[in-house]
Scaffold this motif. Sequence first.
Motif, mmCIF file in Angstrom:
data_model
loop_
_atom_site.group_PDB
_atom_site.id
_atom_site.type_symbol
_atom_site.label_atom_id
_atom_site.label_comp_id
_atom_site.label_asym_id
_atom_site.label_seq_id
_atom_site.Cartn_x
_atom_site.Cartn_y
_atom_site.Cartn_z
ATOM 1 N N ALA A 72 15.145 -42.178 8.320
ATOM 2 C CA ALA A 72 15.550 -41.096 7.679
ATOM 3 C C ALA A 72 15.914 -41.288 6.700
ATOM 4 O O ALA A 72 15.417 -39.295 6.189
ATOM 5 C CB ALA A 72 16.829 -41.920 8.274
ATOM 6 N N GLU A 73 15.786 -42.072 5.713
ATOM 7 C CA GLU A 73 14.962 -41.819 4.169
ATOM 8 C C GLU A 73 13.762 -40.703 3.941
ATOM 9 O O GLU A 73 13.247 -39.720 3.597
ATOM 10 C CB GLU A 73 14.616 -42.853 4.044
ATOM 11 C CG GLU A 73 14.326 -43.325 2.195
ATOM 12 C CD GLU A 73 14.313 -44.464 1.340
ATOM 13 O OE1 GLU A 73 13.873 -44.183 0.181
ATOM 14 O OE2 GLU A 73 14.703 -45.737 1.997
ATOM 15 N N GLY A 74 13.050 -41.391 4.833
ATOM 16 C CA GLY A 74 11.598 -40.732 5.177
ATOM 17 C C GLY A 74 11.910 -38.898 5.533
ATOM 18 O O GLY A 74 10.795 -38.314 5.267
ATOM 19 N N ARG A 126 12.670 -32.054 1.886
ATOM 20 C CA ARG A 126 13.231 -31.824 1.034
ATOM 21 C C ARG A 126 12.038 -31.357 0.185
ATOM 22 O O ARG A 126 12.034 -29.901 -0.540
ATOM 23 C CB ARG A 126 13.694 -33.390 0.058
ATOM 24 C CG ARG A 126 14.657 -33.371 -0.133
ATOM 25 C CD ARG A 126 15.300 -34.216 -1.305
ATOM 26 N NE ARG A 126 14.417 -35.321 -1.474
ATOM 27 C CZ ARG A 126 15.200 -36.355 -0.548
ATOM 28 N NH1 ARG A 126 15.693 -36.558 -0.194
ATOM 29 N NH2 ARG A 126 13.838 -37.460 -0.986
ATOM 30 N N MET A 127 10.535 -31.925 0.796
ATOM 31 C CA MET A 127 9.359 -31.319 -0.149
ATOM 32 C C MET A 127 9.188 -29.721 1.096
ATOM 33 O O MET A 127 8.744 -29.653 0.041
ATOM 34 C CB MET A 127 8.124 -32.440 0.800
ATOM 35 C CG MET A 127 8.008 -33.406 -0.155
ATOM 36 S SD MET A 127 7.003 -35.072 0.699
ATOM 37 C CE MET A 127 5.802 -34.035 1.066
ATOM 38 N N SER A 142 8.765 -24.063 0.221
ATOM 39 C CA SER A 142 9.483 -22.769 0.408
ATOM 40 C C SER A 142 9.372 -21.853 -0.336
ATOM 41 O O SER A 142 10.099 -19.885 0.021
ATOM 42 C CB SER A 142 10.222 -22.756 2.299
ATOM 43 O OG SER A 142 11.132 -23.833 1.621
ATOM 44 N N SER A 143 10.277 -22.549 -1.311
ATOM 45 C CA SER A 143 10.869 -21.534 -2.351
ATOM 46 C C SER A 143 9.957 -21.309 -3.702
ATOM 47 O O SER A 143 8.626 -20.995 -3.858
ATOM 48 C CB SER A 143 11.894 -22.132 -3.174
ATOM 49 O OG SER A 143 11.761 -23.725 -2.580
#
Length: 100
Positions: free
Chosen positions: A85-87, A93-94, A99-100
């Motif tokens: 889940a952490e990965g 997040r990446m 995309s921003s």
Amino acid sequence: ASPDIPLLDSLILKSRLIRSRSFIGRNMLRNAMVDAKKVASQNPNNKDALKLISEIKAKETHNKLLDKKISKEVCRWVKKATTTAEGAAAIERMDDESSS
């Protein structure tokens, strides 16, 4: 005056050994081996050339083991990133950042 051929040959062999050592220092082991083997083929009893060949082979073996170790570590990171889940959150997040 004609050039002293044995002296010239000796200098060429020495220069190949120096260049071979330089290649080793730059981790250009294939090039280093070519020069060392050239000296050994022209002078089979040249201890410096034989020592360099052994050194190059040892460095090649060390580099292969190191590459294998790094490869295994990268595989572990990828597995962790894609199966926990952490990965998954880090990958998300990446994706959001790119995309921003």
